[in-house]
Each structure stands twice: as structure tokens, then as C-alpha cells.
Design a protein around this motif. Structure first.
Motif, short mmCIF file in Angstrom:
data_model
loop_
_atom_site.label_atom_id
_atom_site.label_comp_id
_atom_site.label_asym_id
_atom_site.label_seq_id
_atom_site.Cartn_x
_atom_site.Cartn_y
_atom_site.Cartn_z
N ARG A 369 -26.04 -16.26 -72.52
CA ARG A 369 -26.49 -16.74 -71.24
C ARG A 369 -27.75 -15.86 -70.74
O ARG A 369 -28.80 -16.30 -70.32
N SER A 372 -30.61 -16.46 -72.94
CA SER A 372 -31.65 -17.75 -72.50
C SER A 372 -32.25 -17.40 -71.16
O SER A 372 -33.41 -18.12 -71.01
N GLU A 373 -31.46 -16.78 -70.12
CA GLU A 373 -32.24 -16.49 -68.97
C GLU A 373 -33.70 -15.84 -69.03
O GLU A 373 -34.68 -16.11 -68.49
N GLN A 375 -35.28 -15.54 -71.76
CA GLN A 375 -36.23 -16.47 -72.44
C GLN A 375 -37.19 -17.49 -71.56
O GLN A 375 -38.16 -17.66 -71.65
N SER A 376 -36.29 -17.88 -70.50
CA SER A 376 -36.75 -18.97 -69.71
C SER A 376 -37.58 -18.25 -68.77
O SER A 376 -38.77 -18.51 -68.19
N MET A 377 -37.35 -16.85 -68.19
CA MET A 377 -38.13 -16.12 -67.33
C MET A 377 -39.52 -15.78 -67.90
O MET A 377 -40.61 -15.81 -67.52
N ASN A 379 -40.96 -17.53 -70.59
CA ASN A 379 -41.89 -18.82 -70.55
C ASN A 379 -42.74 -19.03 -69.35
O ASN A 379 -43.54 -19.40 -69.15
N LYS A 380 -41.59 -18.93 -67.91
CA LYS A 380 -42.21 -19.26 -66.68
C LYS A 380 -43.30 -18.18 -66.40
O LYS A 380 -44.41 -18.49 -66.01
#
Length: 417
Positions: A369, A372-373, A375-377, A379-380
């Protein structure tokens, strides 16, 4: 797949049976759903006291000389027949066959046989007429006859089914071609999905019997209660007899098991039988090993060599079984320091390992988790940085183009003046 124990009967007693053997015999596989359908149809026909013969069609697949009998359905006798001959309702049969073909498209299934009731001697004359009608209607001259023998149910021996399968053949007698029948051997084929269905039907039948018994007992109990109320007004002796009868009825009602209890009892009985069989096999192995001489492999001082009749393959299998037995035995770890604990050390070790596995799974989930967070950060942040760069680039190009335009206009104006 178990071969059928049905043997081919003598053909001299029935003139409709052919004595000519087949050059290429059929390979027929009979599925149990066909037998269940036939049995259900016969039961309903008998309990409802319906008139007329029992007839039905069998759906299956035919590939050359290989035939499978997979499904069956009952057919309808035509009411428009004025003669004494038995005729099937062609409209009903055609609609049902088309419905089955629409459902079973891959692989495509078709009518391969007709089932009827007949004596053990073989087909009868009226069944030949029905078969010819179906052959003409469906255009399949290879439609067979599956005959059920009611008189053979009471005398079933060795798992022999009271059914016979006959293949239609054309025999030339006195220059004329006539329809005859040749008995065909068959095998009983059961698939995994079909076994589940048969098991469900068997359990459903047992549950239905239990429910019927409960309903009957309940009715007796209610009638006993009514009799008890009436007996109270008549006399003490009648009342005592009614109470005794009511207690017996309640006792019988308490012995009625639910379907879940019956399923549990059946499962425990199967496990108990498996344990008994295992104990018998182990006892047999011990008796076999006890009669053998001492092995020179374990005792170096032994001078007795094994005889030539010793089954070395069996001994190797027993040795492999003993090696695998260590994997099935519970782990015996050293006792812990706390001797007052009533928990078995092996059970405690297994519990600690299970707890460690649960914690490790939870940590892996948390790590996944967090990754994943992150990686999302990322990308943003990358998206925001790209937009900011594009915005700065547009502003700089706009400023440079604006300055160039003002400079040219100023030069033009200076030229005019």
C-alpha cells in the motif's frame, strides 16, 4: 468408467432379434442421468396411475461407431390415433428435440435412442412401429432401443442393470428386407459435473424422505393431542392411555434428523470406514513383515538370506510409505520452560508460526500500500511539473513574440514620419 455387466442374451426366443454378428460393434457410453430420468418417469407414471405405455427419447452424440447416451426426456402419445397402434405426438417430439438442440450446440446432440418398457426377452411388435415412426420423422435410421425390464429390478445381482440396448439392423429373409435388432454392450460413463448432480439428487431424495417422515409424525402427534383433549372429558383411564401414546409419539418425533445432521452422519461414517480400512491394511502389512526373516541389511550378524520368492517391489513400497509417514507425523519440539502450560509444545509452535505468517502478510500488505501511494504521489508530482514547465514555456514565447511586434511597428512608424 466401468464396463456394464450386462451380457448378450440368446436370440432364439424372440423373432425380432438378429442372429447375425456385427462386423464393427458399437462403442456405447451410458450416462447415469439417463437412468435417473427413466426411473423418475416410471415412478411418476406408476404413482399417478396413468394409462398408456411409457416412452421417451434419449439425447446423445454419435461419432461414427461411437455413441453417447447423455440426456433423456419423456414423449407424448398421440390422441389423434384412431387405430390400436401406438403413435407418438410428432409435434411435441419435434419441438422438444429442437429445444434440446438449441441448448446443446457444442457438441451438437441429437436423438440416438428411444427408451421403453419391455420384458427381458427383447423388443415387441408395437415398439417396432414407434421406432419406425421416429426414424422417419427425424431421418435417422440408426436410432436404437433402450429397454427397461421391470421384472429384473427385484432380482438385481452383482450390480447388473435391468436394461438392454438394441441396435436396429436390416436382415434379408426370403428375399425381403426386414427390421431386426441386435443387442449392444454398453459402458457406464460418469463425468465430474454429473457426479455432483447425482450426489445432489441422492441427498435430495434422502431429505425428502426425512421431511415426509417428519410430516407424518407431526400429524400423528397433533391427532394424539386432539385425542388427549377428548379423553380428558371422558375418564382418567383414557387420559392416561392418551398421555402414554403422546409421549411415544414425541419420542419418535425427536429421532427425526435434519438434512444437515444426516449429511454430517454420512461424512463421519465415511471417515470411520476409511480409518477402519487403513487399520486393516496396516495390520495386513505388519502380518506380512512379521513372517519374513530378519533382514541382513539391519543385522550384520545375520546369515539368513531372503528367499527367491521375496517380493522386493512390495518391500520397497513399504519402505517408501514409512519414509512418507514422517511427513504426516506431528512435529515433536522440545518442551518450553513454562512446564505449567497445558498447551502441547508442538501446537504452540504451530500457533506461533501461524501468527508470524499473519503478521508477515499484514506487513507485506502495508508495504504494498505504501509503495502504491508513493508511486501515485510521484505520478502526480510529475504531472504538475510538466504543466508548470509548459506554462512557463508559453509565457516566455508570448513575451518574446510581443516584444518583436512592438519593435517592428515602431520602425514602420518612424519610416512614415
Amino acid at each position: 468408467m466401468a464396463p456394464s455387466s450386462n451380457t448378450l442374451r440368446a436370440t432364439s426366443s424372440n423373432p425380432l432379434l438378429s442372429t447375425k454378428p456385427s462386423d464393427t460393434p458399437l462403442s456405447v457410453q451410458l450416462h447415469p442421468l439417463v437412468l435417473l430420468t427413466i426411473s423418475d418417469y416410471i415412478t411418476r407414471h406408476t404413482l399417478r396411475s396413468q394409462s398408456g405405455p411409457i416412452t421417451g427419447a434419449v439425447i446423445g452424440e454419435q461419432n461414427g461407431r461411437e455413441v453417447t447416451l447423455e440426456f433423456a426426456f419423456e414423449t407424448k402419445i398421440s390422441d389423434k390415433n384412431d387405430s390400436d397402434e401406438v403413435k407418438l405426438d410428432e409435434d411435441f417430439l419435434t419441438i422438444r428435440v429442437e429445444q434440446y438442440k438449441e441448448v446443446h450446440k457444442a457438441p451438437p446432440l441429437d436423438v440416438v435412442a428411444l427408451f421403453m418398457l419391455a420384458p427381458a426377452s427383447g423388443p415387441q411388435e408395437w415398439q417396432v412401429g414407434v421406432l419406425k415412426q421416429v426414424q422417419t420423422l427425424l431421418g435417422n435410421e440408426g436410432t436404437m432401443l433402450l429397454l427397461f425390464h421391470p421384472e429384473g429390478v427385484a432380482s438385481m445381482e452383482g450390480g447388473k442393470l435391468p436394461i438392454s440396448l438394441y441396435e436396429p439392423v436390416r436382415d434379408v429373409l426370403d428375399g425381403t428386407e426386414e427390421l431386426r435388432f441386435r443387442e449392444v454392450a454398453f459402458e457406464v460413463e460418469t463425468g465430474e459435473a454429473e457426479m455432483i448432480g447425482v450426489d445432489f439428487v441422492a441427498k435430495g431424495g434422502g431429505s425428502a424422505v426425512a421431511v415426509a417422515q417428519a410430516a407424518t409424525t407431526g400429524g400423528a402427534e397433533s391427532s394424539g393431542a386432539k385425542d388427549g383433549k377428548k379423553a380428558k372429558g371422558k375418564g382418567k383411564g383414557k387420559e392416561g392411555e392418551t398421555v402414554a401414546e403422546g409421549s411415544e409419539t414425541n419420542g419418535s418425533a425427536q429421532h427425526v434428523l435434519s438434512p444437515e445432521d444426516e449429511e454430517l452422519i454420512a461424512s463421519l461414517t465415511a471417515k470411520a470406514n476409511a480409518v477402519k480400512m487403513l487399520a486393516q491394511r496396516v495390520k495386513l502389512l505388519r502380518a506380512y513383515l512379521a513372517q519374513l526373516p530378519e533382514s541382513y541389511l539391519t543385522d550384520s550378524t545375520s546369515e539368513i538370506l531372503p528367499s527367491d520368492t521375496t517380493n522386493h517391489a512390495l518391500l520397497r513400497n513399504i519402505n517408501a510409505l514409512m519414509v512418507r509417514q514422517r511427513l504426516l507425523a506431528p512435529s515433536t519440539s522440545t518442551p518450553q520452560s513454562d512446564t505449567s502450560s497445558p498447551i502441547n509444545p508442538s501446537i504452540a509452535t504451530a500457533a506461533s508460526r501461524a501468527a508470524a505468517d499473519v503478521h508477515l502478510t499484514s506487513l507485506l500488505a502495508s508495504l504494498t500500500r505504501a509503495t502504491s501511494e508513493a508511486q501515485s504521489m510521484a505520478n502526480k508530482y510529475k504531472l504538475v511539473s510538466r504543466e508548470r514547465t509548459n506554462k512557463d514555456r508559453n509565457m516566455s514565447s508570448f513575451t518574446s513574440s510581443g516584444g518583436y511586434g512592438n519593435g517592428s511597428m515602431g520602425t514602420a512608424e518612424a519610416g512614415e514620419f
